[in-house]
Design a protein around this motif. Sequence first.
Motif, PDB file in Angstrom:
ATOM      1  N   GLY A  60      39.818  32.523  42.303  1.00 42.11           N
ATOM      2  CA  GLY A  60      40.907  33.114  41.538  1.00 42.11           C
ATOM      3  C   GLY A  60      42.073  33.601  42.377  1.00 42.11           C
ATOM      4  N   ARG A  61      43.094  34.095  41.683  1.00 40.53           N
ATOM      5  CA  ARG A  61      44.305  34.607  42.329  1.00 40.53           C
ATOM      6  C   ARG A  61      44.029  35.930  43.030  1.00 40.53           C
ATOM      7  N   ASP A  81      39.302  36.739  40.328  1.00 40.45           N
ATOM      8  CA  ASP A  81      40.571  37.246  40.848  1.00 40.45           C
ATOM      9  C   ASP A  81      40.359  38.529  41.655  1.00 40.45           C
ATOM     10  N   ASP A 101      35.586  39.274  38.888  1.00 34.59           N
ATOM     11  CA  ASP A 101      36.868  39.815  39.358  1.00 34.59           C
ATOM     12  C   ASP A 101      36.681  41.146  40.086  1.00 34.59           C
TER      13      ASP A 101
END
Length: 198
Positions: A60-61, A81, A101
């Motif tokens: 993810g980012r 993320d 995340d």
Amino acid sequence: MVAPNSASGQTAAQPKQWVSRVKTGAREQLGERLYNVVITRIPSRWVRLAWLRGFGASIGRGTSIELNTRVLGLRSLVIGDNCSIGSRCLLDARGQVTIGDDVTIGSHVQMISGQHVVDSDDFGTTYCPIVIDHHVWIANRCMIVVGVRIGAGAVVGAATLVRDDVGSMSIVAGVPARPIGVRNSTLDYHPAAPPILT
């Protein structure tokens, strides 16, 4: 894999779901080997992440993977993320590793999603996914073994061996891991990514 227990905030263990290793072709094997020997040593987070994504990892980012971390089973690695994964870790995703995340993983952490069968004549291997839910903190030098799920917001103390599931918001430590407390947090944070050239 685990069902939350609303009364205690803990999780009830479910039977492990053994899986087959994802078959990889020559391209994926070459990409994995080059990453572990060369690319992981390049002091650019962007280069390392681009390589892993290019060979099938889902990342993810805002996520970073530090220098000298080894990865096995690129196509079975899923990272959310805003995660921070320290240096010199081992992510053995041949049986699948899924990281949610906003997870922070210290240096020298090992996640091993496969094991040898001791009764097999050739010590054959079996695999079972490792799942790390969101907002987990795993401190330096921990080992997470085959089939473990770590619940949301949990904290794993340094040098801990995790062989069994860890409940959401639990704090565990030791060899093997034992509960030592319960975390009190809104889980409303995102670990900061380090500079690109790290």
